[in-house]
Motif scaffolding. Structure first.
Motif, short mmCIF file in Angstrom:
data_model
loop_
_atom_site.label_atom_id
_atom_site.label_comp_id
_atom_site.label_asym_id
_atom_site.label_seq_id
_atom_site.Cartn_x
_atom_site.Cartn_y
_atom_site.Cartn_z
N VAL A 98 24.28 17.36 5.48
CA VAL A 98 24.66 16.48 4.37
C VAL A 98 23.88 16.84 3.12
O VAL A 98 24.39 16.77 2.01
N ASP A 99 22.61 17.28 3.28
CA ASP A 99 21.79 17.64 2.12
C ASP A 99 22.41 18.78 1.34
O ASP A 99 22.38 18.77 0.12
N ALA A 100 22.97 19.75 2.03
CA ALA A 100 23.57 20.91 1.34
C ALA A 100 24.79 20.49 0.54
O ALA A 100 25.06 21.03 -0.51
N VAL A 101 25.52 19.49 1.04
CA VAL A 101 26.73 19.04 0.35
C VAL A 101 26.37 18.39 -0.98
O VAL A 101 27.07 18.54 -1.96
N SER A 102 25.27 17.69 -1.04
CA SER A 102 24.90 16.99 -2.27
C SER A 102 24.06 17.84 -3.20
O SER A 102 23.58 17.36 -4.19
N ALA A 103 23.89 19.12 -2.87
CA ALA A 103 23.04 20.00 -3.70
C ALA A 103 23.60 20.16 -5.09
O ALA A 103 24.75 20.05 -5.35
N VAL B 244 27.11 25.76 -8.33
CA VAL B 244 26.08 25.35 -7.39
C VAL B 244 26.62 24.25 -6.49
O VAL B 244 26.41 24.24 -5.27
N GLU B 245 27.38 23.31 -7.05
CA GLU B 245 27.97 22.23 -6.27
C GLU B 245 28.96 22.77 -5.23
O GLU B 245 28.94 22.37 -4.07
N VAL B 246 29.81 23.69 -5.64
CA VAL B 246 30.79 24.26 -4.72
C VAL B 246 30.09 25.04 -3.61
O VAL B 246 30.40 24.87 -2.43
N PHE B 247 29.12 25.87 -3.98
CA PHE B 247 28.41 26.65 -2.96
C PHE B 247 27.63 25.73 -2.03
O PHE B 247 27.54 25.98 -0.82
N GLY B 248 27.07 24.65 -2.56
CA GLY B 248 26.37 23.68 -1.72
C GLY B 248 27.30 23.00 -0.74
O GLY B 248 26.96 22.79 0.42
N ARG B 249 28.49 22.67 -1.20
CA ARG B 249 29.48 22.04 -0.33
C ARG B 249 29.88 22.99 0.80
O ARG B 249 29.97 22.60 1.96
N ILE B 250 30.10 24.24 0.47
CA ILE B 250 30.46 25.24 1.48
C ILE B 250 29.32 25.40 2.48
O ILE B 250 29.55 25.41 3.70
N ALA B 251 28.10 25.49 1.98
CA ALA B 251 26.94 25.63 2.87
C ALA B 251 26.83 24.42 3.79
O ALA B 251 26.56 24.56 4.98
N GLY B 252 27.06 23.24 3.24
CA GLY B 252 27.00 22.03 4.05
C GLY B 252 28.06 22.00 5.13
O GLY B 252 27.80 21.58 6.26
N THR C 124 26.96 24.43 7.90
CA THR C 124 25.78 24.06 8.68
C THR C 124 25.84 22.63 9.18
O THR C 124 25.02 22.24 10.01
N GLY C 125 26.78 21.85 8.67
CA GLY C 125 26.86 20.44 9.04
C GLY C 125 25.79 19.61 8.36
O GLY C 125 25.52 18.49 8.75
#
Length: 65
Positions: free
Chosen positions: A60-65, A46-54, A57-58
């Motif tokens: 910051v919220d997605a990076v910390s997911a 989930v962390e890796v996918f969140g980082r990629i999504a962030g 899309t630019g």
């Protein structure tokens, strides 16, 4: 196996694994840039996918997911 039909494909996968520095399994390459080694819990993915999504899309919220 005897025909060697898929030999070049296997060799290509082996070369790529060496380039990534993979030395064991399981090993997951995600988005061609992130490597996750070993059996990890779902939160790691989930962390890796969140980082990629962030990154895409630019956000910051997605990076910390």
């Amino acid at each position: 196996l005897i025909s060697g039909e898929y030999l070049e494909s296997v060799r290509s996968d082996q070369r790529q694994a060496q380039e990534y520095g993979i030395q064991g399994v399981p090993f997951f390459v995600i988005d061609g840039r992130y490597g996750v080694s070993g059996a990890q819990d779902a939160a790691t993915f989930v962390e890796v996918f969140g980082r990629i999504a962030g990154e895409r899309t630019g956000s910051v919220d997605a990076v910390s997911a």
